[in-house]
Motif scaffolding. Structure first.
Motif, PDB file in Angstrom:
ATOM      1  N   MET A 353       0.923  -1.548   0.063  1.00 13.58           N
ATOM      2  CA  MET A 353      -0.251   0.288   0.219  1.00 13.58           C
ATOM      3  C   MET A 353       0.752   1.126   0.036  1.00 13.58           C
ATOM      4  N   VAL A 354       2.078   1.051   1.144  1.00 14.88           N
ATOM      5  CA  VAL A 354       2.867   2.272   0.973  1.00 14.88           C
ATOM      6  C   VAL A 354       2.895   2.357  -0.684  1.00 14.88           C
ATOM      7  N   GLY A 355       4.127   1.483  -0.775  1.00 21.53           N
ATOM      8  CA  GLY A 355       4.129   1.531  -2.680  1.00 21.53           C
ATOM      9  C   GLY A 355       3.849   2.485  -3.426  1.00 21.53           C
ATOM     10  N   TYR A 356       2.294   1.634  -3.331  1.00 18.98           N
ATOM     11  CA  TYR A 356       1.666   1.707  -4.363  1.00 18.98           C
ATOM     12  C   TYR A 356       1.318   3.405  -3.904  1.00 18.98           C
ATOM     13  N   MET A 357       1.044   3.678  -2.922  1.00 15.20           N
ATOM     14  CA  MET A 357       1.320   5.719  -2.626  1.00 15.20           C
ATOM     15  C   MET A 357       1.902   6.411  -3.486  1.00 15.20           C
ATOM     16  N   LEU A 358       3.320   6.218  -3.178  1.00 13.69           N
ATOM     17  CA  LEU A 358       4.475   6.166  -3.409  1.00 13.69           C
ATOM     18  C   LEU A 358       4.665   6.620  -4.825  1.00 13.69           C
ATOM     19  N   ALA A 359       4.288   5.550  -5.099  1.00  9.06           N
ATOM     20  CA  ALA A 359       4.287   5.245  -7.298  1.00  9.06           C
ATOM     21  C   ALA A 359       3.858   6.546  -7.339  1.00  9.06           C
ATOM     22  N   THR A 360       2.064   6.625  -6.828  1.00  2.00           N
ATOM     23  CA  THR A 360       1.248   7.484  -7.442  1.00  2.00           C
ATOM     24  C   THR A 360       1.529   8.924  -7.141  1.00  2.00           C
ATOM     25  N   ALA A 361       2.171   9.040  -6.333  1.00  2.00           N
ATOM     26  CA  ALA A 361       1.816  10.671  -5.482  1.00  2.00           C
ATOM     27  C   ALA A 361       2.816  11.332  -6.991  1.00  2.00           C
ATOM     28  N   ARG A 362       2.619  12.739  -6.759  1.00  2.00           N
ATOM     29  CA  ARG A 362       3.141  14.306  -7.448  1.00  2.00           C
ATOM     30  C   ARG A 362       3.950  14.126  -6.368  1.00  2.00           C
ATOM     31  N   ARG A 363       4.461  14.763  -5.176  1.00  2.00           N
ATOM     32  CA  ARG A 363       5.540  14.510  -4.000  1.00  2.00           C
ATOM     33  C   ARG A 363       5.464  13.339  -3.240  1.00  2.00           C
ATOM     34  N   PRO A 364       6.080  12.395  -3.260  1.00  2.00           N
ATOM     35  CA  PRO A 364       6.093  11.135  -2.725  1.00  2.00           C
ATOM     36  C   PRO A 364       6.432  11.956  -1.184  1.00  2.00           C
ATOM     37  N   GLN A 365       5.754  11.016   0.188  1.00  2.00           N
ATOM     38  CA  GLN A 365       6.066  11.272   1.585  1.00  2.00           C
ATOM     39  C   GLN A 365       5.611   9.867   2.112  1.00  2.00           C
ATOM     40  N   PRO A 366       7.182   9.293   2.308  1.00  2.00           N
ATOM     41  CA  PRO A 366       7.239   7.632   2.624  1.00  2.00           C
ATOM     42  C   PRO A 366       6.433   7.981   3.683  1.00  2.00           C
ATOM     43  N   GLU A 367       6.606   9.325   5.097  1.00  2.00           N
ATOM     44  CA  GLU A 367       6.772   8.819   6.183  1.00  2.00           C
ATOM     45  C   GLU A 367       4.828   9.107   6.406  1.00  2.00           C
ATOM     46  N   LEU A 368       4.311  10.092   5.699  1.00  2.00           N
ATOM     47  CA  LEU A 368       2.667  10.250   5.998  1.00  2.00           C
ATOM     48  C   LEU A 368       2.312   8.759   5.488  1.00  2.00           C
ATOM     49  N   SER A 369       2.984   8.517   4.364  1.00  2.00           N
ATOM     50  CA  SER A 369       2.126   7.335   3.170  1.00  2.00           C
ATOM     51  C   SER A 369       1.932   5.905   4.735  1.00  2.00           C
ATOM     52  N   LEU A 370       3.058   5.884   5.504  1.00  2.00           N
ATOM     53  CA  LEU A 370       3.207   4.882   5.945  1.00  2.00           C
ATOM     54  C   LEU A 370       1.949   5.450   7.411  1.00  2.00           C
ATOM     55  N   GLY A 371       2.066   6.142   7.814  1.00  2.00           N
ATOM     56  CA  GLY A 371       0.508   6.454   8.333  1.00  2.00           C
ATOM     57  C   GLY A 371      -0.075   6.096   8.027  1.00  2.00           C
ATOM     58  N   ALA A 372      -0.817   6.920   7.281  1.00  2.00           N
ATOM     59  CA  ALA A 372      -2.518   6.241   7.069  1.00  2.00           C
ATOM     60  C   ALA A 372      -2.360   5.041   6.354  1.00  2.00           C
ATOM     61  N   SER A 373      -1.181   4.638   6.122  1.00  2.00           N
ATOM     62  CA  SER A 373      -1.687   2.849   5.464  1.00  2.00           C
ATOM     63  C   SER A 373      -1.667   1.859   6.748  1.00  2.00           C
ATOM     64  N   ARG A 539      -2.349   9.417  23.500  1.00  2.00           N
ATOM     65  CA  ARG A 539      -2.484   8.094  22.750  1.00  2.00           C
ATOM     66  C   ARG A 539      -2.515   8.314  21.094  1.00  2.00           C
ATOM     67  N   PHE A 540      -1.700   9.532  20.363  1.00  2.00           N
ATOM     68  CA  PHE A 540      -1.707   9.286  19.378  1.00  2.00           C
ATOM     69  C   PHE A 540      -0.493   9.031  18.720  1.00  2.00           C
ATOM     70  N   ILE A 541       0.231   8.982  17.979  1.00  2.00           N
ATOM     71  CA  ILE A 541       1.466   9.073  16.907  1.00  2.00           C
ATOM     72  C   ILE A 541       1.511  10.225  16.460  1.00  2.00           C
ATOM     73  N   VAL A 542       1.838  10.724  16.235  1.00  2.00           N
ATOM     74  CA  VAL A 542       2.788  12.138  15.398  1.00  2.00           C
ATOM     75  C   VAL A 542       3.729  12.074  15.166  1.00  2.00           C
ATOM     76  N   LEU A 543       3.275  12.183  13.467  1.00  2.00           N
ATOM     77  CA  LEU A 543       4.020  11.580  12.683  1.00  2.00           C
ATOM     78  C   LEU A 543       4.690  12.949  12.032  1.00  2.00           C
ATOM     79  N   ALA A 544       5.816  13.265  11.541  1.00  2.00           N
ATOM     80  CA  ALA A 544       6.328  14.022  11.382  1.00  2.00           C
ATOM     81  C   ALA A 544       7.571  14.253   9.742  1.00  2.00           C
ATOM     82  N   THR A 545       6.763  14.663   8.276  1.00  2.00           N
ATOM     83  CA  THR A 545       7.558  14.330   6.887  1.00  2.00           C
ATOM     84  C   THR A 545       9.092  15.072   7.632  1.00  2.00           C
ATOM     85  N   SER A 546       9.899  14.229   6.408  1.00  2.00           N
ATOM     86  CA  SER A 546      11.621  14.638   6.385  1.00  2.00           C
ATOM     87  C   SER A 546      11.724  15.115   5.570  1.00  2.00           C
ATOM     88  N   ASN A 547      10.784  14.805   4.738  1.00  2.00           N
ATOM     89  CA  ASN A 547      11.451  16.144   4.150  1.00  2.00           C
ATOM     90  C   ASN A 547       9.855  16.839   3.048  1.00  2.00           C
TER      91      ASN A 547
END
Length: 762
Positions: A353-373, A539-547
């Motif tokens: 799922m993360v790979g599909y998000m990154l492959a289709t994103a205009r600006r790939p965001q690995p951290e955000l894709s992982l959190g959403a997945s 209770r929240f996992i706060v995840l920030a993008t690295s780029n």
């Protein structure tokens, strides 16, 4: 004359994978045309960064079946319990001689693999997994390594050959057993048989221990003289690093030019690489003694008048004065900073799922894709899987990234995937109007994913108990309680109910997953200290993008969801095919409806990892007693277990097991996010002007980095405080252990600097 059709490329995994798994071998997919592990994502082969997980466990049937569907998939075998003796020699007589030596010393294995003859590889079984050494052209492939078993050799264009038996006919348990000692003994004997031209270029065959009487510190003159006797025409990398470490351990930074000049004697030298390596060297037990030992072995005869020991003063000036001054000025036990979490995307449905998000994103965001997945899969798993301690897959994740960085893409992909897979019932609305509205939605669909954009703005409304109406603040109250009710029954609110239309609504084992995105500044400004103390933020996992703004992907456009991904999402939503009894079982929120989730066990390594985490967290809780961080620390173990559960199910929805690498990855992921969250709270969250002044000054010191900031610079950058206020704030920060004064030597007199004390790294 008609031309014969070209035969279709062979899929070795489809042909042999299942049989190898039955024979007990740790199978991994190999990228066609290469010798490296790969995986097939979004209609293309890519690197498989986490393949070493297969070194520690058997391959599952579902993994082999999945890989068999990948086009032209080749087969490799992961080493750990398996050991390969790799003889990379092109001289036929020598190769045969080394093979006979291996059979005599290690056992007559039935498995011999030929790739590019006469090179060969013999296969054994390890008594206990160990790390294998490499001394080219010979190598012991052991823990963390792999070799190709069934594929087309990229150089010969022909399949690898097993001239005798093969893993298809010999079970793993029937292989001869080797130990680390016996394997190393063969390697030593084999190196001795090689002609000098084939032996590895190295200064020492085994790391030479520094004699106890040899000092670590040396003198510049002695080090320069010793280096002149060490060859560097074509030295191997390990020996090159060893010499550099020894030089730095002997004379510190004063040896940089010596090492650079010595390294420059080799045709392989790259000055930039040499300088970077020198900066990275951190010698502790290596120094002049090692350097002198290597030089003496090669005929060095130091002048009798030469001073070798750098700890002995001469001419009233210490020969290592520069190094000693730096050692004395440095603190004895610096606190390590928080290390970055190297984000490696897991395999299984989560990775797909993360790979599909990154492959289709205009600006790939690995951290955000992982959190959403993680949240999406967690919602599908709701009420169908649980840990042995009855934890569920409900996660709350907040992803932080600036506007225009591509925050929306992950949500769009999840919506598309769920609709195409017929799983749209798991999607909640984009907004929550009230606490009662949230409970009504969950009563209708007790496993649900909420995706909320501009979560910072949303948080402002639900977290401000002084100004927001009750129906909004109830949202946060309900979310807090629902988080801990996933394994039981959430009891709804009691109302007057005079007309019988407003009865209490209970929800059996609710699974609410929340994925919110927002800009960092908006989020931290919306947060109040009360939210930290009362545990709602914990209770929240706060995840920030690295780029914030990665390079744009020009290849995006119309997309089609991979059919295999859709099917595996359906399989997870079906609980891996383990349907409970009854037509409505698990489908409604009514407490009388049967809900019997599958229990996902942990292996011994995972249990050990979480036991160690418990000890670690307990120590940190004791240290943080009385602070606002205890709720966050207390939730790390729970959130890590949930993430490990999701990771395990995404790999094998039918018979999942939480393994050691699942636990280690989840603990590092959640722990790093928690540390960063506490760091950001330190920096930003304040409820009054006094606290805000403390945080602003602390941030100035932190931003100066590990070298700290001089007092004069600190005064210039904190003009928002008068002298008395500044001195009081500094005193409080020092007393609280958040900053520390450090005396630094200068050309005239010692000067005071302040530097922050970092948090413990995960």
């Amino acid at each position: 004359m008609a031309t014969a059709p070209t035969p279709a490329p062979e899929n070795f995994m489809a042909r042999f994978g299942a049989r190898l798994v039955d024979n007990g071998y740790p199978v991994i997919p190999i990228w066609p045309g290469t010798k490296k592990p790969g995986r097939y994502l979004c209609n293309a082969w890519a690197d498989y960064p986490c393949w070493t997980r297969h070194c520690d466990r058997p391959t599952t049937v579902i993994e082999a079946e999945t890989w068999a569907s990948w086009p032209e998939a080749a087969i490799g075998l992961a080493c750990g319990g398996l050991v390969g003796i790799d003889i990379d020699v092109l001289d036929s007589d020598i190769a045969h001689q080394l093979e006979r030596l291996a059979r005599d010393m290690l056992g007559d294995t039935p498995l011999l693999r030929i790739g590019r003859a006469p090179k060969r590889l013999l296969v054994y079984r390890a008594e206990v997994p160990f790390s294998g050494p490499k001394r080219a052209p010979l190598e012991i492939l052991a823990q963390g390594r792999q070799f190709v078993a069934f594929a087309v050799h990229p150089d010969t264009g022909r399949p690898y050959d097993w001239p005798e038996d093969s893993p298809l006919t010999v079970a793993f348990e029937d292989l001869p057993v080797v130990t680390e000692d016996s394997a190393r003994a063969w390697l030593d004997a084999a190196i001795a048989l090689l002609p000098p031209a084939l032996r590895p270029a190295t200064l020492v065959s085994q790391p030479a221990a520094t004699p106890a009487t040899s000092p670590q510190r040396g003198t510049l003159a002695a080090v320069r003289s010793a280096l002149a006797h060490l060859p560097n025409a074509d030295l191997d990398y390990d020996s090159w690093v060893r010499v550099g470490m020894a030089v730095k351990g002997a004379v510190g930074e004063d040896g940089a030019s010596l090492f650079s000049a010595w390294s420059g004697l080799s045709a392989k030298d790259v000055p930039a690489t040499t300088a970077k390596a020198w900066t990275s060297f951190r010698p502790t037990i290596i120094g002049a003694g090692t350097l002198y030992h290597l030089a003496l072995e090669r005929g060095w005869q130091p002048d009798p008048t030469m001073v070798l020991d750098g700890t002995v003063p001469q001419d009233a000036v210490h020969p290592a004065a520069g190094l000693l001054a730096k050692l004395e000025a440095a603190p004895a036990d610096p606190v390590p900073p928080v290390q970055p979490f190297d984000l490696d995307i897991p395999d299984g449905v989560l990775g797909d799922m993360v790979g599909y998000m990154l492959a289709t994103a205009r600006r790939p965001q690995p951290e955000l894709s992982l959190g959403a997945s993680l949240c999406a899969i967690g919602a599908l798993m709701g009420r169908k899987y649980r840990t042995e301690s009855n934890l569920r897959s409900n996660l709350y994740i907040i992803a932080l990234a600036d506007s225009g960085s591509g925050k929306n893409h992950s949500r769009e992909i999840i919506n598309e995937l769920f609709f195409e897979a017929g799983l749209a019932q798991y999607l909640g609305g984009n907004k929550i109007a009230s606490g009662a509205g949230l409970l009504t939605a969950l009563h209708r669909q007790p496993a649900m994913l909420l995706q909320i954009d501009e979560f910072g703005m949303f948080l402002e409304g639900i977290a401000d108990r002084r100004r927001s109406p009750r129906h909004l603040t109830e949202i946060l109250d309900n979310m807090t309680e629902l988080f801990t009710s996933a394994g039981g029954v959430f009891l709804g609110a009691e109302y007057a109910n005079r007309d019988g239309k407003n009865e209490r609504r209970d929800i059996n084992q609710p699974c609410l997953c929340v994925y919110g995105t927002t800009a960092p500044t908006r989020f931290w400004n919306a947060l109040q200290s009360a939210n930290v103390v009362d545990g709602s933020l914990a209770r929240f996992i706060v995840l920030a993008t690295s780029n914030e703004y990665p390079d744009e992907n020009d290849g995006t456009g119309i997309r089609t969801a991979p059919a295999a991904l859709l099917e595996r999402l359906k399989l997870i939503a079906q609980g891996g095919g383990h349907a409970p009894a009854g037509n409505l079982a698990g489908l409604t929120a009514d407490p009388t409806t049967a809900v019997d989730p599958m229990v996902v066990p942990m292996d011994a390594q995972a249990k050990a990892a979480f036991r160690d985490l418990s000890v670690h967290i307990t120590e940190r809780l004791r240290e943080a007693r009385g602070t606002a961080f205890t709720p966050i620390l207390a939730r790390i173990g729970e959130n890590a277990a949930k993430v490990a559960l999701i990771r395990a199910v995404s790999i094998d929805p039918v018979a999942p097991v939480i393994r050691g690498d699942d636990a280690d990855w989840a603990i590092r992921f959640v722990g790093t996010c928690a540390d960063r969250t506490m760091g950001e709270i330190d920096r930003h969250v304040a409820d009054n002007d006094i606290e805000r002044s403390h945080k602003r000054l602390l941030e100035i010191v932190r931003s100066a980095g590990p070298t700290g900031i001089s007092k004069s610079d600190l005064i210039r950058r904190s003009q928002f405080l008068d002298r008395r206020q500044r001195d009081e704030v500094i005193a409080v920060l020092v007393e609280g252990g958040m900053i520390e004064p450090v005396m630094k030597a200068t050309a005239t007199k010692p000067a005071m600097r302040f530097r922050s004390i970092g948090r413990e790294a995960w």
